[in-house]
Enzyme design. Sequence first.
Site, short mmCIF file in Angstrom:
data_model
loop_
_atom_site.label_atom_id
_atom_site.label_comp_id
_atom_site.label_asym_id
_atom_site.label_seq_id
_atom_site.Cartn_x
_atom_site.Cartn_y
_atom_site.Cartn_z
N SER A 1 0.84 -1.20 0.00
CA SER A 1 0.00 0.00 0.00
C SER A 1 0.87 1.25 0.00
O SER A 1 1.81 1.35 0.79
CB SER A 1 -0.92 0.02 1.22
N GLY B 1 -10.96 6.23 8.48
CA GLY B 1 -11.55 6.54 9.78
C GLY B 1 -12.56 7.65 9.77
O GLY B 1 -12.98 8.13 10.82
N ALA B 2 -12.99 8.07 8.59
CA ALA B 2 -13.92 9.20 8.47
C ALA B 2 -15.37 8.74 8.27
O ALA B 2 -16.25 9.56 8.02
CB ALA B 2 -13.50 10.11 7.32
N SER C 1 -16.13 4.60 4.39
CA SER C 1 -15.95 3.25 3.84
C SER C 1 -14.64 3.04 3.10
O SER C 1 -14.60 2.44 2.03
CB SER C 1 -17.12 2.86 2.94
N GLU D 1 -14.96 -9.09 5.62
CA GLU D 1 -14.83 -8.17 6.75
C GLU D 1 -15.46 -8.76 8.02
O GLU D 1 -14.93 -8.61 9.12
CB GLU D 1 -15.45 -6.82 6.42
N ASP E 1 -21.93 -0.84 2.65
CA ASP E 1 -20.72 -0.18 2.17
C ASP E 1 -20.16 -0.87 0.93
O ASP E 1 -19.80 -0.22 -0.06
CB ASP E 1 -19.66 -0.16 3.27
N TYR F 1 -20.09 -0.67 18.28
CA TYR F 1 -20.86 -1.07 17.11
C TYR F 1 -21.50 -2.44 17.34
O TYR F 1 -22.69 -2.65 17.09
CB TYR F 1 -19.93 -1.09 15.88
#
Length: 387
Positions: free
Chosen positions: A70, A125-126, A129, A163, A175, A227
Amino acid sequence: MSEAVAETVAARFGELYGAEPEGVWAAPGRVNLIGEHTDYNDGFVMPFALPHTAVAAVARRADGVLRLHSEDVEGGVTELRLDDLSPESDKNWTAYPAGVVWALREAGHAVTGADIHLASTVPSGAGLSSSAALEVVVALALNDLFSLGLRGWQLARLCQRAENVYVGAPVGIMDQTASACCETGHALFLDTRDLSQKQIPFDLAVEGMRLLVVDTQVKHSHSEGEYGKRRAGCEKGADLLGVNALRDVPYAGLDTALARLGDEEEVRRLVRHIVTENERVERVVSLLESGETRAIGPVLVEGHASLRDDFRISCPELDLVVDTALAAGALGSRMTGGGFGGSAIVLAEEPDVDAITKAVTEAFAAAGFTTPRVFEAVPSPGARRLR
Protein backbone atom coordinates in the site's frame (compact mmCIF):
# COMPACT_ATOMS: atom_id res chain seq x y z
CA MET A 1 -7.64 12.35 -13.86
CA SER A 2 -8.35 8.59 -13.62
CA GLU A 3 -5.89 7.92 -16.47
CA ALA A 4 -3.14 9.79 -14.65
CA VAL A 5 -3.86 7.94 -11.41
CA ALA A 6 -3.85 4.61 -13.24
CA GLU A 7 -0.48 5.41 -14.82
CA THR A 8 1.03 6.40 -11.47
CA VAL A 9 -0.21 3.29 -9.68
CA ALA A 10 0.86 1.03 -12.56
CA ALA A 11 4.34 2.58 -12.60
CA ARG A 12 4.73 2.06 -8.87
CA PHE A 13 3.62 -1.57 -9.30
CA GLY A 14 6.45 -2.00 -11.81
CA GLU A 15 8.99 -0.59 -9.36
CA LEU A 16 7.80 -2.92 -6.61
CA TYR A 17 7.36 -6.16 -8.53
CA GLY A 18 9.61 -5.76 -11.56
CA ALA A 19 6.85 -6.32 -14.09
CA GLU A 20 3.81 -4.60 -15.60
CA PRO A 21 0.42 -5.10 -13.91
CA GLU A 22 -2.27 -6.84 -15.92
CA GLY A 23 -4.67 -4.02 -15.18
CA VAL A 24 -5.65 -1.17 -12.86
CA TRP A 25 -9.01 -0.92 -11.09
CA ALA A 26 -10.77 1.64 -8.86
CA ALA A 27 -13.51 1.39 -6.24
CA PRO A 28 -15.01 4.38 -4.42
CA GLY A 29 -15.76 5.25 -0.85
CA ARG A 30 -19.32 6.24 -0.10
CA VAL A 31 -21.50 8.72 1.71
CA ASN A 32 -24.76 7.45 3.14
CA LEU A 33 -27.48 10.00 2.47
CA ILE A 34 -29.98 8.36 4.84
CA GLY A 35 -30.48 4.91 6.40
CA GLU A 36 -27.95 4.43 9.20
CA HIS A 37 -27.43 1.08 10.98
CA THR A 38 -30.45 -0.30 9.11
CA ASP A 39 -28.40 -2.57 6.87
CA TYR A 40 -27.73 -5.30 9.45
CA ASN A 41 -31.43 -5.15 10.36
CA ASP A 42 -32.50 -6.14 6.81
CA GLY A 43 -33.62 -2.55 6.22
CA PHE A 44 -33.30 0.23 3.66
CA VAL A 45 -30.25 2.39 2.94
CA MET A 46 -29.42 5.12 0.46
CA PRO A 47 -25.72 5.66 -0.19
CA PHE A 48 -23.94 7.23 -3.13
CA ALA A 49 -20.35 6.85 -4.30
CA LEU A 50 -17.68 9.48 -3.70
CA PRO A 51 -15.08 10.59 -6.25
CA HIS A 52 -12.48 9.36 -3.73
CA THR A 53 -11.29 5.85 -4.62
CA ALA A 54 -9.04 2.97 -3.73
CA VAL A 55 -6.97 2.07 -6.80
CA ALA A 56 -5.28 -1.31 -7.34
CA ALA A 57 -2.73 -2.46 -9.89
CA VAL A 58 -2.82 -6.24 -10.00
CA ALA A 59 -1.20 -9.20 -11.73
CA ARG A 60 -1.96 -12.90 -11.33
CA ARG A 61 0.36 -15.45 -9.77
CA ALA A 62 0.09 -19.23 -10.10
CA ASP A 63 2.18 -20.26 -7.08
CA GLY A 64 -0.25 -19.75 -4.18
CA VAL A 65 1.45 -16.54 -3.05
CA LEU A 66 -0.24 -13.19 -2.34
CA ARG A 67 1.98 -10.11 -2.27
CA LEU A 68 0.50 -6.84 -1.00
CA HIS A 69 1.72 -3.27 -0.87
CA SER A 70 0.00 0.00 0.00
CA GLU A 71 1.22 3.46 -0.91
CA ASP A 72 -0.63 4.75 2.17
CA VAL A 73 1.00 2.57 4.84
CA GLU A 74 4.67 2.61 5.80
CA GLY A 75 6.54 -0.58 5.08
CA GLY A 76 7.50 -2.86 2.24
CA VAL A 77 5.73 -5.66 0.41
CA THR A 78 3.89 -8.20 2.60
CA GLU A 79 4.05 -11.77 1.31
CA LEU A 80 1.42 -14.31 2.36
CA ARG A 81 0.73 -17.90 1.36
CA LEU A 82 -2.89 -18.50 0.33
CA ASP A 83 -3.01 -21.81 2.21
CA ASP A 84 -2.08 -19.99 5.43
CA LEU A 85 -4.89 -17.42 5.31
CA SER A 86 -7.23 -17.84 8.27
CA PRO A 87 -9.88 -15.64 9.91
CA GLU A 88 -8.78 -13.04 12.47
CA SER A 89 -5.11 -14.05 12.08
CA ASP A 90 -4.13 -10.62 10.74
CA LYS A 91 -4.65 -7.36 12.64
CA ASN A 92 -3.03 -5.14 10.01
CA TRP A 93 -4.40 -3.34 6.94
CA THR A 94 -3.48 -6.42 4.89
CA ALA A 95 -6.42 -8.27 6.48
CA TYR A 96 -8.83 -6.47 4.13
CA PRO A 97 -7.36 -7.54 0.76
CA ALA A 98 -6.21 -10.90 2.15
CA GLY A 99 -9.71 -11.48 3.53
CA VAL A 100 -11.17 -10.96 0.06
CA VAL A 101 -8.84 -13.59 -1.40
CA TRP A 102 -9.76 -15.94 1.46
CA ALA A 103 -13.51 -15.35 0.89
CA LEU A 104 -13.22 -15.98 -2.85
CA ARG A 105 -11.34 -19.24 -2.29
CA GLU A 106 -13.75 -20.31 0.47
CA ALA A 107 -16.59 -19.82 -2.01
CA GLY A 108 -14.88 -22.19 -4.42
CA HIS A 109 -13.29 -19.69 -6.82
CA ALA A 110 -9.92 -20.69 -8.21
CA VAL A 111 -7.70 -17.76 -7.22
CA THR A 112 -4.10 -18.95 -7.40
CA GLY A 113 -2.25 -15.86 -6.15
CA ALA A 114 -1.63 -12.22 -7.02
CA ASP A 115 0.69 -9.25 -6.76
CA ILE A 116 -1.26 -6.17 -5.65
CA HIS A 117 -0.27 -2.54 -5.19
CA LEU A 118 -2.87 -0.20 -3.64
CA ALA A 119 -3.29 3.54 -3.26
CA SER A 120 -6.36 5.27 -1.83
CA THR A 121 -7.76 8.79 -1.59
CA VAL A 122 -10.70 7.70 0.61
CA PRO A 123 -10.16 9.32 4.04
CA SER A 124 -9.48 6.59 6.60
CA GLY A 125 -11.55 6.54 9.78
CA ALA A 126 -13.92 9.20 8.47
CA GLY A 127 -16.96 6.93 8.14
CA LEU A 128 -16.66 6.96 4.35
CA SER A 129 -15.95 3.25 3.84
CA SER A 130 -12.25 3.25 3.10
CA SER A 131 -12.10 -0.44 4.04
CA ALA A 132 -14.98 -1.40 1.73
CA ALA A 133 -13.31 0.44 -1.16
CA LEU A 134 -10.14 -1.55 -0.50
CA GLU A 135 -12.05 -4.83 -0.45
CA VAL A 136 -14.16 -4.14 -3.53
CA VAL A 137 -11.27 -2.98 -5.73
CA VAL A 138 -9.37 -6.18 -4.97
CA ALA A 139 -12.47 -8.32 -5.53
CA LEU A 140 -13.23 -6.67 -8.88
CA ALA A 141 -9.65 -7.04 -10.08
CA LEU A 142 -9.52 -10.73 -9.19
CA ASN A 143 -12.99 -11.28 -10.68
CA ASP A 144 -11.75 -9.87 -13.99
CA LEU A 145 -8.31 -11.49 -14.02
CA PHE A 146 -9.51 -14.96 -13.03
CA SER A 147 -12.72 -14.72 -15.14
CA LEU A 148 -14.93 -15.55 -12.16
CA GLY A 149 -18.08 -14.04 -13.73
CA LEU A 150 -19.38 -12.52 -10.49
CA ARG A 151 -21.74 -9.54 -10.54
CA GLY A 152 -21.43 -6.43 -8.40
CA TRP A 153 -23.83 -7.55 -5.69
CA GLN A 154 -22.10 -10.94 -5.48
CA LEU A 155 -18.73 -9.28 -5.04
CA ALA A 156 -20.26 -7.11 -2.32
CA ARG A 157 -21.51 -10.20 -0.46
CA LEU A 158 -18.06 -11.80 -0.58
CA CYS A 159 -16.41 -8.59 0.60
CA GLN A 160 -18.85 -8.35 3.50
CA ARG A 161 -18.00 -11.95 4.45
CA ALA A 162 -14.31 -11.05 4.32
CA GLU A 163 -14.83 -8.17 6.75
CA ASN A 164 -17.25 -10.06 9.03
CA VAL A 165 -15.34 -13.32 9.29
CA TYR A 166 -11.72 -12.66 8.30
CA VAL A 167 -11.29 -9.16 9.75
CA GLY A 168 -13.83 -9.72 12.53
CA ALA A 169 -15.89 -6.54 12.07
CA PRO A 170 -19.70 -7.05 12.21
CA VAL A 171 -20.55 -4.67 9.34
CA GLY A 172 -23.67 -4.82 7.19
CA ILE A 173 -23.82 -5.07 3.40
CA MET A 174 -24.31 -1.39 2.52
CA ASP A 175 -20.72 -0.18 2.17
CA GLN A 176 -19.54 -2.93 -0.15
CA THR A 177 -22.69 -2.75 -2.30
CA ALA A 178 -22.38 1.02 -2.62
CA SER A 179 -18.76 0.75 -3.71
CA ALA A 180 -19.54 -2.01 -6.21
CA CYS A 181 -22.86 -0.82 -7.62
CA CYS A 182 -23.39 2.97 -7.40
CA GLU A 183 -23.77 5.09 -10.55
CA THR A 184 -22.79 8.64 -11.45
CA GLY A 185 -25.41 11.25 -10.55
CA HIS A 186 -27.51 8.82 -8.53
CA ALA A 187 -28.08 7.61 -4.99
CA LEU A 188 -28.61 3.88 -4.54
CA PHE A 189 -31.87 2.84 -2.88
CA LEU A 190 -30.93 -0.59 -1.56
CA ASP A 191 -33.11 -3.15 0.18
CA THR A 192 -30.52 -5.01 2.25
CA ARG A 193 -32.77 -8.05 2.70
CA ASP A 194 -33.03 -9.11 -0.93
CA LEU A 195 -30.34 -6.75 -2.33
CA SER A 196 -32.80 -5.26 -4.81
CA GLN A 197 -31.55 -1.92 -6.06
CA LYS A 198 -32.98 1.23 -7.55
CA GLN A 199 -30.87 4.09 -8.86
CA ILE A 200 -32.45 7.39 -7.75
CA PRO A 201 -31.40 10.54 -9.68
CA PHE A 202 -29.48 12.81 -7.29
CA ASP A 203 -27.81 15.64 -9.18
CA LEU A 204 -27.80 18.58 -6.78
CA ALA A 205 -25.74 20.89 -8.98
CA VAL A 206 -28.49 21.24 -11.58
CA GLU A 207 -30.84 22.37 -8.80
CA GLY A 208 -28.41 24.90 -7.34
CA MET A 209 -27.49 22.87 -4.26
CA ARG A 210 -24.42 21.17 -2.85
CA LEU A 211 -23.82 18.35 -0.38
CA LEU A 212 -20.81 18.88 1.85
CA VAL A 213 -18.97 16.26 3.84
CA VAL A 214 -17.45 17.51 7.07
CA ASP A 215 -14.81 15.08 8.32
CA THR A 216 -14.50 15.82 12.03
CA GLN A 217 -11.07 14.09 12.14
CA VAL A 218 -12.38 12.06 15.09
CA LYS A 219 -11.41 8.48 14.27
CA HIS A 220 -13.61 5.49 14.88
CA SER A 221 -13.17 1.75 14.45
CA HIS A 222 -15.93 -0.71 13.60
CA SER A 223 -13.98 -3.53 15.22
CA GLU A 224 -14.34 -1.91 18.62
CA GLY A 225 -17.17 -2.89 20.93
CA GLU A 226 -19.79 -0.16 20.64
CA TYR A 227 -20.86 -1.07 17.11
CA GLY A 228 -21.19 -4.71 18.13
CA LYS A 229 -23.23 -3.71 21.18
CA ARG A 230 -25.75 -1.84 19.03
CA ARG A 231 -26.04 -4.77 16.65
CA ALA A 232 -26.58 -7.23 19.51
CA GLY A 233 -29.20 -4.90 21.00
CA CYS A 234 -31.08 -4.78 17.71
CA GLU A 235 -31.01 -8.56 17.46
CA LYS A 236 -32.32 -8.80 21.02
CA GLY A 237 -35.17 -6.44 20.08
CA ALA A 238 -36.09 -8.60 17.10
CA ASP A 239 -36.07 -11.71 19.30
CA LEU A 240 -38.26 -10.09 21.96
CA LEU A 241 -40.73 -8.95 19.29
CA GLY A 242 -40.76 -12.34 17.55
CA VAL A 243 -39.58 -11.08 14.14
CA ASN A 244 -36.68 -12.14 11.93
CA ALA A 245 -35.26 -8.61 11.88
CA LEU A 246 -36.35 -5.14 12.95
CA ARG A 247 -37.17 -4.48 9.29
CA ASP A 248 -40.32 -6.50 9.97
CA VAL A 249 -41.67 -4.07 12.57
CA PRO A 250 -44.09 -1.79 10.66
CA TYR A 251 -43.79 1.95 11.20
CA ALA A 252 -47.54 2.13 11.87
CA GLY A 253 -47.16 -0.48 14.60
CA LEU A 254 -44.13 1.09 16.30
CA ASP A 255 -45.93 2.28 19.45
CA THR A 256 -47.42 -1.17 19.99
CA ALA A 257 -44.01 -2.80 19.51
CA LEU A 258 -42.33 -0.41 21.95
CA ALA A 259 -45.01 -1.07 24.56
CA ARG A 260 -44.34 -4.81 24.27
CA LEU A 261 -40.67 -4.23 25.16
CA GLY A 262 -41.67 -3.02 28.63
CA ASP A 263 -38.74 -1.86 30.73
CA GLU A 264 -36.06 -2.81 28.17
CA GLU A 265 -35.25 0.89 27.74
CA GLU A 266 -32.03 0.53 25.77
CA VAL A 267 -33.59 -1.97 23.37
CA ARG A 268 -36.62 0.31 23.00
CA ARG A 269 -34.38 3.15 21.86
CA LEU A 270 -32.56 0.99 19.32
CA VAL A 271 -35.82 -0.39 17.91
CA ARG A 272 -37.32 3.10 17.64
CA HIS A 273 -34.32 4.34 15.65
CA ILE A 274 -34.29 1.44 13.18
CA VAL A 275 -38.04 1.51 12.48
CA THR A 276 -38.20 5.30 12.08
CA GLU A 277 -34.98 5.34 10.01
CA ASN A 278 -36.41 2.87 7.50
CA GLU A 279 -39.42 5.15 7.16
CA ARG A 280 -37.11 8.13 6.61
CA VAL A 281 -35.34 6.33 3.76
CA GLU A 282 -38.66 5.66 2.05
CA ARG A 283 -39.68 9.29 2.57
CA VAL A 284 -36.45 10.59 1.01
CA VAL A 285 -36.88 8.29 -2.00
CA SER A 286 -40.43 9.59 -2.47
CA LEU A 287 -39.33 13.23 -2.20
CA LEU A 288 -36.46 12.81 -4.67
CA GLU A 289 -38.63 10.96 -7.17
CA SER A 290 -41.24 13.73 -7.00
CA GLY A 291 -38.63 16.46 -7.51
CA GLU A 292 -38.86 17.87 -3.97
CA THR A 293 -35.15 17.64 -3.28
CA ARG A 294 -34.97 20.55 -0.84
CA ALA A 295 -37.61 18.90 1.32
CA ILE A 296 -35.20 16.10 2.27
CA GLY A 297 -33.32 18.56 4.49
CA PRO A 298 -35.60 18.25 7.54
CA VAL A 299 -35.61 14.46 7.14
CA LEU A 300 -31.82 14.44 7.45
CA VAL A 301 -32.10 16.48 10.65
CA GLU A 302 -34.65 14.00 12.04
CA GLY A 303 -32.21 11.21 11.28
CA HIS A 304 -29.43 12.95 13.21
CA ALA A 305 -31.63 13.47 16.25
CA SER A 306 -32.52 9.77 16.21
CA LEU A 307 -28.88 8.70 15.93
CA ARG A 308 -27.91 11.11 18.70
CA ASP A 309 -30.73 10.46 21.17
CA ASP A 310 -31.95 6.90 20.47
CA PHE A 311 -28.94 5.10 18.98
CA ARG A 312 -26.51 7.29 20.95
CA ILE A 313 -23.62 7.12 18.51
CA SER A 314 -23.01 10.82 17.88
CA CYS A 315 -20.27 12.86 19.56
CA PRO A 316 -19.76 16.56 20.42
CA GLU A 317 -17.94 17.25 17.16
CA LEU A 318 -20.70 15.75 15.00
CA ASP A 319 -23.41 17.59 16.94
CA LEU A 320 -21.49 20.85 16.54
CA VAL A 321 -21.33 20.41 12.76
CA VAL A 322 -25.08 19.83 12.54
CA ASP A 323 -26.11 22.63 14.90
CA THR A 324 -23.70 25.17 13.37
CA ALA A 325 -24.57 24.30 9.77
CA LEU A 326 -28.30 24.63 10.43
CA ALA A 327 -27.80 27.95 12.23
CA ALA A 328 -25.79 29.19 9.23
CA GLY A 329 -28.62 28.41 6.80
CA ALA A 330 -28.14 24.78 5.75
CA LEU A 331 -31.19 22.96 4.40
CA GLY A 332 -30.35 19.87 6.43
CA SER A 333 -27.49 18.07 8.15
CA ARG A 334 -26.76 14.81 9.96
CA MET A 335 -23.95 12.51 10.97
CA THR A 336 -23.21 9.77 8.45
CA GLY A 337 -21.51 6.42 8.87
CA GLY A 338 -20.99 4.16 11.86
CA GLY A 339 -20.75 6.94 14.43
CA PHE A 340 -18.51 7.82 17.40
CA GLY A 341 -16.68 10.25 15.14
CA GLY A 342 -16.22 10.30 11.40
CA SER A 343 -18.21 12.67 9.20
CA ALA A 344 -21.40 14.68 8.92
CA ILE A 345 -23.17 15.75 5.73
CA VAL A 346 -24.61 19.18 5.06
CA LEU A 347 -27.21 19.93 2.37
CA ALA A 348 -26.96 23.57 1.32
CA GLU A 349 -27.92 26.08 -1.31
CA GLU A 350 -24.88 26.78 -3.48
CA PRO A 351 -24.54 30.47 -2.43
CA ASP A 352 -24.48 29.47 1.25
CA VAL A 353 -21.64 26.93 1.04
CA ASP A 354 -18.78 29.29 1.87
CA ALA A 355 -20.58 30.87 4.83
CA ILE A 356 -21.53 27.47 6.25
CA THR A 357 -18.00 26.14 5.82
CA LYS A 358 -16.58 29.22 7.56
CA ALA A 359 -19.09 28.96 10.41
CA VAL A 360 -18.32 25.28 11.04
CA THR A 361 -14.55 25.83 10.91
CA GLU A 362 -14.77 28.76 13.31
CA ALA A 363 -17.05 26.83 15.68
CA PHE A 364 -14.49 23.99 15.83
CA ALA A 365 -11.70 26.45 16.57
CA ALA A 366 -13.74 28.09 19.32
CA ALA A 367 -14.44 24.69 20.89
CA GLY A 368 -10.79 23.68 20.75
CA PHE A 369 -11.47 20.83 18.31
CA THR A 370 -9.16 19.73 15.49
CA THR A 371 -9.84 21.67 12.27
CA PRO A 372 -12.37 19.68 10.22
CA ARG A 373 -11.86 18.73 6.59
CA VAL A 374 -14.71 19.99 4.41
CA PHE A 375 -15.28 18.89 0.82
CA GLU A 376 -18.11 18.54 -1.66
CA ALA A 377 -19.61 15.10 -2.23
CA VAL A 378 -20.57 14.52 -5.87
CA PRO A 379 -22.39 11.24 -6.71
CA SER A 380 -19.75 9.31 -8.67
CA PRO A 381 -19.35 5.97 -10.44
CA GLY A 382 -18.95 2.66 -8.64
CA ALA A 383 -16.13 0.14 -9.02
CA ARG A 384 -14.61 -0.06 -12.48
CA ARG A 385 -11.56 -1.00 -14.51
CA LEU A 386 -9.34 1.97 -15.36
CA ARG A 387 -6.97 0.22 -17.79
